[in-house]
Design a protein around this motif. Structure first.
Motif, mmCIF file in Angstrom:
data_model
loop_
_atom_site.group_PDB
_atom_site.id
_atom_site.type_symbol
_atom_site.label_atom_id
_atom_site.label_comp_id
_atom_site.label_asym_id
_atom_site.label_seq_id
_atom_site.Cartn_x
_atom_site.Cartn_y
_atom_site.Cartn_z
ATOM 1 N N ARG A 84 0.833 -1.197 0.000
ATOM 2 C CA ARG A 84 0.000 0.000 0.000
ATOM 3 C C ARG A 84 0.871 1.252 0.000
ATOM 4 N N THR A 85 0.351 2.306 -0.577
ATOM 5 C CA THR A 85 1.052 3.581 -0.574
ATOM 6 C C THR A 85 0.746 4.327 0.724
ATOM 7 N N ASP A 87 -0.410 7.348 0.972
ATOM 8 C CA ASP A 87 -1.694 8.028 0.843
ATOM 9 C C ASP A 87 -2.862 7.072 1.066
ATOM 10 N N GLU A 88 -2.763 5.866 0.522
ATOM 11 C CA GLU A 88 -3.817 4.871 0.726
ATOM 12 C C GLU A 88 -3.995 4.553 2.203
ATOM 13 N N GLU A 124 8.311 12.321 0.111
ATOM 14 C CA GLU A 124 6.867 12.508 0.306
ATOM 15 C C GLU A 124 6.653 13.519 1.435
ATOM 16 N N ASP A 138 13.399 6.055 1.899
ATOM 17 C CA ASP A 138 12.328 5.089 1.713
ATOM 18 C C ASP A 138 12.251 4.165 2.923
ATOM 19 N N LEU A 262 1.915 -1.037 -8.402
ATOM 20 C CA LEU A 262 2.438 -0.038 -7.483
ATOM 21 C C LEU A 262 2.759 1.255 -8.234
ATOM 22 N N LYS A 265 -0.388 3.208 -9.008
ATOM 23 C CA LYS A 265 -0.934 3.953 -7.867
ATOM 24 C C LYS A 265 -0.131 5.220 -7.586
ATOM 25 N N LEU A 266 1.162 5.202 -7.903
ATOM 26 C CA LEU A 266 2.035 6.333 -7.595
ATOM 27 C C LEU A 266 2.401 7.168 -8.823
ATOM 28 N N LYS A 269 1.775 10.972 -8.817
ATOM 29 C CA LYS A 269 2.685 11.644 -7.904
ATOM 30 C C LYS A 269 4.080 11.771 -8.521
ATOM 31 N N HIS A 335 11.412 -0.009 -4.552
ATOM 32 C CA HIS A 335 11.531 1.318 -5.173
ATOM 33 C C HIS A 335 12.996 1.663 -5.347
#
Length: 340
Positions: A84-85, A87-88, A124, A138, A262, A265-266, A269, A335
């Motif tokens: 999950r990110t 934000d999620e 972020e 990260d 993934l 979802k990102l 951004k 990542h």
């Protein structure tokens, strides 16, 4: 239909080589006590990068994004599972972020109360608490993590009073030059200077020196949103894992993720982080897949040094003149970020 050919000036590849090339004494492998034995996680990074293919470029004004797609032998992320990110998790209420004790500039306390790992990316933005922060590195939080202290930078120099006890997402990934300072583990003073210089260059004022004032400025936000919409309309390959961003004859960044889900979802951004890099001052650009492939070969051959991480998996920092990190978990790259 005739295939359109994109050409980057030959100088770009030499620029990439100069930026990413080895420093004196660079052994092109992780520093280990047993020379000749390469760490398995470093092999994962090398194989993950070297197996990539470069997709058809997507351009907006002077910014060109090259999608990165898996090659024939690409298996990055298949063993990692769902992630999950930030934000999620914040939206679902499964991620809680708060000040450490009475407040410490360089630290926040996070807790993943959910049943899936959560990726927190360097750069972020988190808003709230006694001052807005950006993440230094990260971090992959495991499910039901308990309270974990994570390293942060202040991106709001003039405030040290609590707006709310918790933090929320700023909805943004910092612009490339600020992300680069974070990946290089720069001193806090450099972060504040970068925020001031970027705000001043855009004519944006903030009483507290808040980087969010720049991202939320009407002129900046409209230019970035318009650019992101136009780029996404062009369509990314369904199996895209990330991008290489090029502006003019300069590579400005690489972002690679564990799997297409993934990155999807990102993606918005990530697109916006490169558009935040002076969105109204973009110069014309031409791009070429071969030169970007050369960049990936250089990345695969770089030295990677293990650094401490408060989460699960292993975090590596790329040695050399550029800023870069790679987070490895379950034989996959969660990542990888490189900011030349």
């Amino acid at each position: 239909m005739k295939r359109r050919t994109f050409i980057i000036p030959v100088g770009l590849l030499f620029l990439v080589a100069a930026v990413l090339g080895p420093e004196p004494g660079d052994a092109r492998s992780i520093k280990m006590p047993n020379p000749g034995i390469e760490d398995e996680s470093v092999k994962t990074i090398r194989s993950g990068v070297s197996s990539l293919r470069v997709g058809k470029p997507i351009s907006h004004d002077g910014l060109t994004l090259f999608p990165l797609v898996p090659g024939k032998n690409g298996a990055n992320g298949k063993k990692i599972g769902e992630i999950r990110t930030m934000d999620e998790a914040l939206e679902a209420g499964s991620l809680v972020v708060r000040e450490s004790g009475r407040g410490v500039v360089e630290t926040l306390v996070v807790e993943n109360r959910g049943d899936a790992p959560v990726l927190l990316m360097a750069g972020e933005i988190l808003v709230g608490g006694k001052q807005n922060r950006t993440l230094r590195q990260d971090v992959l939080l495991p499910p039901r993590s308990g309270e974990v202290s994570i390293p942060t930078y202040c991106v709001e120099e003039g405030r040290w009073r609590e707006k709310t006890s918790k933090f929320d997402s700023g909805g943004t990934l910092a612009h490339p030059s600020l992300r680069k300072e974070a990946l290089k583990a720069a001193p806090q003073a450099k972060i504040w200077r970068e925020v001031r210089e970027r705000s001043q260059s855009a004519g944006v004022q903030s009483a507290t020196g808040d980087v969010q004032a720049y991202y939320g400025d009407k002129k900046v936000a409209q230019a970035v949103e318009k650019g992101a919409e136009e780029i996404e309309k062009r369509g990314f390959p369904s199996d895209a894992l990330g991008v290489v961003a090029v502006r003019g004859a300069r590579v400005v960044g690489v972002d690679l993720f564990a799997g297409p889900y993934l990155f999807a979802k990102l993606r918005r951004k990530v697109i916006k982080t490169y558009l935040f890099d002076d969105p109204w001052k973009i110069k014309p650009v031409a791009g070429g897949e071969k030169e970007v492939e050369g960049l990936l070969k250089l990345l695969a051959d770089k030295a990677w040094e293990s650094v401490p991480s408060p989460g699960v998996g292993r975090l590596f920092r790329m040695e050399g003149n550029s800023a870069g990190t790679a987070l490895v978990y379950r034989a996959g790259v969660v990542h990888l970020a490189v900011l030349p």
